[in-house]
Design a protein around this motif. Sequence first.
Motif, PDB file in Angstrom:
ATOM      1  N   ILE A   1      56.684  44.313  30.099  1.00  0.00           N
ATOM      2  CA  ILE A   1      57.207  45.389  30.738  1.00  0.00           C
ATOM      3  C   ILE A   1      56.231  46.259  31.353  1.00  0.00           C
ATOM      4  CG2 ILE A   1      58.636  47.498  30.689  1.00  0.00           C
ATOM      5  CD1 ILE A   1      59.501  45.985  27.897  1.00  0.00           C
ATOM      6  N   ILE A   2      56.210  46.410  32.817  1.00  0.00           N
ATOM      7  CA  ILE A   2      55.360  47.339  33.628  1.00  0.00           C
ATOM      8  C   ILE A   2      55.842  48.548  33.952  1.00  0.00           C
ATOM      9  CG2 ILE A   2      53.329  47.397  35.105  1.00  0.00           C
ATOM     10  CD1 ILE A   2      53.418  44.281  35.272  1.00  0.00           C
ATOM     11  N   ALA A   3      55.418  49.647  33.268  1.00  0.00           N
ATOM     12  CA  ALA A   3      55.703  50.889  33.813  1.00  0.00           C
ATOM     13  C   ALA A   3      55.032  51.727  34.794  1.00  0.00           C
ATOM     14  CB  ALA A   3      56.300  51.979  32.756  1.00  0.00           C
ATOM     15  N   GLY A   4      55.417  52.765  35.533  1.00  0.00           N
ATOM     16  CA  GLY A   4      54.544  53.501  36.215  1.00  0.00           C
ATOM     17  C   GLY A   4      55.209  54.160  37.512  1.00  0.00           C
ATOM     18  N   LYS A   5      54.403  54.976  38.201  1.00  0.00           N
ATOM     19  CA  LYS A   5      55.038  55.676  39.369  1.00  0.00           C
ATOM     20  C   LYS A   5      55.044  54.627  40.367  1.00  0.00           C
ATOM     21  CE  LYS A   5      52.841  60.241  38.190  1.00  0.00           C
ATOM     22  NZ  LYS A   5      52.029  61.217  38.882  1.00  0.00           N
ATOM     23  N   ASN A   6      55.636  54.971  41.546  1.00  0.00           N
ATOM     24  CA  ASN A   6      55.655  54.214  42.697  1.00  0.00           C
ATOM     25  C   ASN A   6      54.295  54.061  43.385  1.00  0.00           C
ATOM     26  OD1 ASN A   6      58.650  55.668  43.314  1.00  0.00           O
ATOM     27  ND2 ASN A   6      58.689  53.743  43.663  1.00  0.00           N
ATOM     28  N   ASP A   7      54.001  52.818  43.975  1.00  0.00           N
ATOM     29  CA  ASP A   7      52.771  52.433  44.925  1.00  0.00           C
ATOM     30  C   ASP A   7      51.573  52.553  43.615  1.00  0.00           C
ATOM     31  OD1 ASP A   7      51.262  51.854  46.982  1.00  0.00           O
ATOM     32  OD2 ASP A   7      50.591  53.850  47.347  1.00  0.00           O
TER      33      ASP A   7
ATOM     34  N   LEU B   1      59.419  39.431  32.959  1.00  0.00           N
ATOM     35  CA  LEU B   1      58.485  40.325  33.546  1.00  0.00           C
ATOM     36  C   LEU B   1      59.491  41.324  34.273  1.00  0.00           C
ATOM     37  CD1 LEU B   1      55.900  41.351  34.379  1.00  0.00           C
ATOM     38  CD2 LEU B   1      55.706  39.944  36.261  1.00  0.00           C
ATOM     39  N   LEU B   2      59.308  42.546  33.691  1.00  0.00           N
ATOM     40  CA  LEU B   2      60.131  43.619  34.257  1.00  0.00           C
ATOM     41  C   LEU B   2      59.405  44.841  34.719  1.00  0.00           C
ATOM     42  CD1 LEU B   2      63.698  45.006  33.078  1.00  0.00           C
ATOM     43  CD2 LEU B   2      61.951  46.612  33.182  1.00  0.00           C
ATOM     44  N   SER B   3      59.457  45.445  36.002  1.00  0.00           N
ATOM     45  CA  SER B   3      58.821  46.584  36.302  1.00  0.00           C
ATOM     46  C   SER B   3      59.674  47.729  36.327  1.00  0.00           C
ATOM     47  CB  SER B   3      58.066  46.379  37.357  1.00  0.00           C
ATOM     48  OG  SER B   3      58.765  46.304  38.625  1.00  0.00           O
ATOM     49  N   SER B   4      59.440  48.892  36.177  1.00  0.00           N
ATOM     50  CA  SER B   4      60.402  50.032  35.886  1.00  0.00           C
ATOM     51  C   SER B   4      59.565  51.387  36.059  1.00  0.00           C
ATOM     52  CB  SER B   4      61.104  50.066  34.767  1.00  0.00           C
ATOM     53  OG  SER B   4      62.140  51.074  34.807  1.00  0.00           O
TER      54      SER B   4
ATOM     55  N   LYS C   1      52.846  47.988  40.476  1.00  0.00           N
ATOM     56  CA  LYS C   1      53.870  47.240  39.616  1.00  0.00           C
ATOM     57  C   LYS C   1      54.653  46.042  40.155  1.00  0.00           C
ATOM     58  CE  LYS C   1      56.902  50.527  38.820  1.00  0.00           C
ATOM     59  NZ  LYS C   1      56.442  51.224  40.006  1.00  0.00           N
ATOM     60  N   SER C   2      55.054  46.165  41.562  1.00  0.00           N
ATOM     61  CA  SER C   2      55.660  45.118  42.029  1.00  0.00           C
ATOM     62  C   SER C   2      54.857  43.676  42.601  1.00  0.00           C
ATOM     63  CB  SER C   2      56.516  45.463  43.336  1.00  0.00           C
ATOM     64  OG  SER C   2      57.482  46.537  43.115  1.00  0.00           O
ATOM     65  N   THR C   3      53.560  44.259  42.674  1.00  0.00           N
ATOM     66  CA  THR C   3      52.354  43.488  43.023  1.00  0.00           C
ATOM     67  C   THR C   3      52.175  42.080  42.029  1.00  0.00           C
ATOM     68  OG1 THR C   3      51.247  45.024  44.396  1.00  0.00           O
ATOM     69  CG2 THR C   3      49.965  42.824  43.533  1.00  0.00           C
ATOM     70  N   VAL C   4      52.394  42.554  40.590  1.00  0.00           N
ATOM     71  CA  VAL C   4      52.305  41.632  39.776  1.00  0.00           C
ATOM     72  C   VAL C   4      53.649  40.556  39.858  1.00  0.00           C
ATOM     73  CG1 VAL C   4      52.100  41.229  37.125  1.00  0.00           C
ATOM     74  CG2 VAL C   4      50.893  43.205  38.132  1.00  0.00           C
ATOM     75  N   GLY C   5      54.733  41.220  40.034  1.00  0.00           N
ATOM     76  CA  GLY C   5      55.672  40.407  40.099  1.00  0.00           C
ATOM     77  C   GLY C   5      55.851  39.559  41.462  1.00  0.00           C
TER      78      GLY C   5
END
Length: 438
Positions: A23-29, A374-377, A32-36
Amino acid sequence: MILTLKNIGIIKDTKIAFNGLTIIAGKNDTGKSTVGKLMFAIVKALSRFEQDLHESQQKRIFEIIESIYFQVRRQYSFVENGHLKKEFIPPYFFRQIEKLLNNKEFEEIEIVLENKINLLKEPSNKIIDYIHKLKKLIVTKEDKKSIISRALRKAFISEFGFEITPKYSKLKSSIDFSEGENNIFAIELANNEITEFTLYDEVFFNDVTFIDAPILLQMYDVISSASTMLEIINEDDKEQRLMYSSRPKVSLHIKDLISKLENSQYFSPDLFNQKFSENINKLIQGKFQFNKKQKDFLFRKAINQEKSIKLKSINTASGIKAFGILQLLMESDFIDERSLLIIDEPETHLHPQWQIEYARLIIMLVAEYNIPVLLSSHSPYIIQALKVFSEKNNIQDKTKYYLAEETKDNMSKISDVTNDLNRVFKILSEPLQDLVWS
């Protein structure tokens, strides 16, 4: 399994473990999505490079055959030389070559091409050049490393355009993947180009699926007719050819997902997978099914135990579509323990209660079906629910939490916060606290 990144997109450096649920958490930009997208591009390229090579070679052979045909047509009258049209017309010419190529009869291909030249009286230099180009394409054998490097480059272009290394920077970029003490692969990049690639061993994942916006269920017709940036027509002047292509373009992960969802119509879920689908059907009070005639994913909504109605996807709530994608994927049997499932910010279209239900289903996939996720949120509801359900299902040792944060140099660093989740909740809850207490 450990993914190590340095200077990829806005990510400065990070190490991310894959052992069940990541799980990758964090603000926008914050990357997070780059890893996915990066993991999707790499796994897809490595898992299907041989298929892509075959399809690419066939496409290039047909293009050269078309060019030969047009040159012959310009030089000779088909009215007076009807036999030439029959011999050089692309579908017939291509079938001749394809049959011999599939049987690896390379000498016979050379004979066919020589016979074609002998049919022509004083063929132009352009025709001769195209014939030689066709011969070279057919007989040249590439080594595995160069084939995979090209597949990776195309996958990176599809997911990142031409922007995978940091902008306005001369920093070297690298991607390393390892399992325990064993190196699996290493990639070095500079100026958005792969400068070095080493494959030490086979990657565990043999497929990957990337889920983002559920709106794609109502865009089947557009997506299925679009091309991806993976479909490069000409190896020369790639960027210009892609920019001016008349067909709409979508990322490879979107095309890949819609294809898998469409193919769910041909599968019936086994008893094991049916349990997962029934959980979703009960939650959303209905079921999705692809209708080939209408080119749409129709939602059969239950009115009562005996009656239901069919709704077009455009008239179905986005939250329901988000669950529908999981239902269709499981029923199509496209995800298993060696297929990485990547989910990007699933909370976007979900009420807090349904965010919790979505998290419960994700834990079910990991705990009961051994599916790597793998989930980003950026939702505290999703993060907290995943924590609670992972503990209830005793998969804490298979769950890793990361926090993506902006650095002082406008890059991003992703840190392991598995043992310090308060850092995540503090950052994600700050805006509401500031609003309430200001």
